[in-house]
Design a protein around this motif. Structure first.
Motif, short mmCIF file in Angstrom:
data_model
loop_
_atom_site.label_atom_id
_atom_site.label_comp_id
_atom_site.label_asym_id
_atom_site.label_seq_id
_atom_site.Cartn_x
_atom_site.Cartn_y
_atom_site.Cartn_z
N UNK A 109 -67.83 8.86 -70.53
CA UNK A 109 -68.94 9.81 -70.44
C UNK A 109 -68.44 11.09 -69.79
N UNK A 110 -68.57 12.19 -70.52
CA UNK A 110 -68.28 13.52 -69.99
C UNK A 110 -69.61 14.14 -69.58
N UNK A 111 -69.67 14.66 -68.37
CA UNK A 111 -70.85 15.39 -67.90
C UNK A 111 -70.40 16.82 -67.65
N UNK A 112 -70.97 17.74 -68.43
CA UNK A 112 -70.47 19.12 -68.49
C UNK A 112 -71.60 20.09 -68.18
N UNK A 113 -71.32 21.18 -67.43
CA UNK A 113 -72.39 22.08 -66.98
C UNK A 113 -72.96 23.04 -68.03
N UNK A 114 -72.27 23.30 -69.12
CA UNK A 114 -72.77 24.27 -70.10
C UNK A 114 -72.74 23.66 -71.51
N UNK A 115 -73.81 23.89 -72.26
CA UNK A 115 -73.86 23.33 -73.61
C UNK A 115 -72.79 23.95 -74.51
N UNK A 173 -78.45 14.61 -66.85
CA UNK A 173 -78.07 13.49 -66.01
C UNK A 173 -78.66 13.67 -64.61
N UNK A 174 -78.63 14.90 -64.10
CA UNK A 174 -79.20 15.16 -62.78
C UNK A 174 -80.68 14.82 -62.76
N UNK A 175 -81.41 15.33 -63.75
CA UNK A 175 -82.85 15.08 -63.78
C UNK A 175 -83.16 13.59 -63.96
N UNK A 176 -82.37 12.93 -64.78
CA UNK A 176 -82.67 11.53 -65.09
C UNK A 176 -82.36 10.60 -63.92
#
Length: 192
Positions: A109-115, A173-176
């Motif tokens: 899982x990659x969590x990235x700050x910009x779409x 991810x932060x919100x969830x």
């Protein structure tokens, strides 16, 4: 908390079972085992084709080799800080694939700050890994995706992140996860 987790898992399992009953073809698309050995071979062939013609190429190769070496490290959360043009996408993919293989992991899982970065990385990873028959290893999951442009396979995979590699926006991810923990921890009348 555990009761909520178990109940949530039961609901998801029931929905998946019902959906698979209605469309039996969906079942084959879910939870496909990752062949990390095959993926590692693909990234190694891809990396091997780069030449060291310019000084930046030697730096990129060094970054990639360091990532490959660190794939032996114990499991955890990892970050890679390299300037633009340093080869982060392929170096991190090389690390992630070998790390997943070494530790028998189910997915990356990659969590990235910009779409925009998610879109770039998704294209680069697909370029390395995806097969000719369009069997995708990668799930791109963020708010900029056009539902009309998605295939039924990608929509199905997005329901439960049923791909070997998932790229997601960190805000989601932060919100969830993080925000829910934070809200529960606050003792204000609005949250009780």
């Amino acid at each position: 908390m555990y009761t909520k987790l178990l109940f949530s898992s039961l609901i998801v399992a029931d929905r998946i079972d019902s959906a698979d009953f209605e469309n039996p073809d969906n079942k084959a698309e879910r939870n496909q085992a990752a062949d990390w050995e095959k993926a590692c071979n693909k990234i190694e062939r891809f990396v091997a084709q780069f030449s060291a013609g310019e000084p930046i190429d030697a730096i990129r190769a060094d970054i990639s080799n360091n990532c490959h070496t660190r794939a032996q490290d114990p499991q955890g959360i990892f970050s890679l800080t390299v300037p633009t043009g340093g080869g982060k996408t392929h170096a991190s993919l090389r690390f992630a694939l070998h790390h997943a293989k070494n530790h028998n992991l189910v997915r990356i899982i990659y969590i990235i700050p910009f779409t925009s970065i998610i879109e770039q990385n998704t294209d680069a990873i697909r370029n390395v890994l995806d097969d000719e028959n369009k069997q995708s290893w990668v799930l791109e999951h963020h708010s900029n995706l056009e539902p009309e442009a998605q295939s039924w396979r990608s929509k199905l995979a997005a329901e439960n992140w049923d791909r070997q590699i998932v790229l997601n926006y960190y805000g989601t991810v932060f919100r969830k996860y993080i925000w829910q923990w934070y809200k529960r921890g606050k003792k204000t009348p609005a949250n009780e």
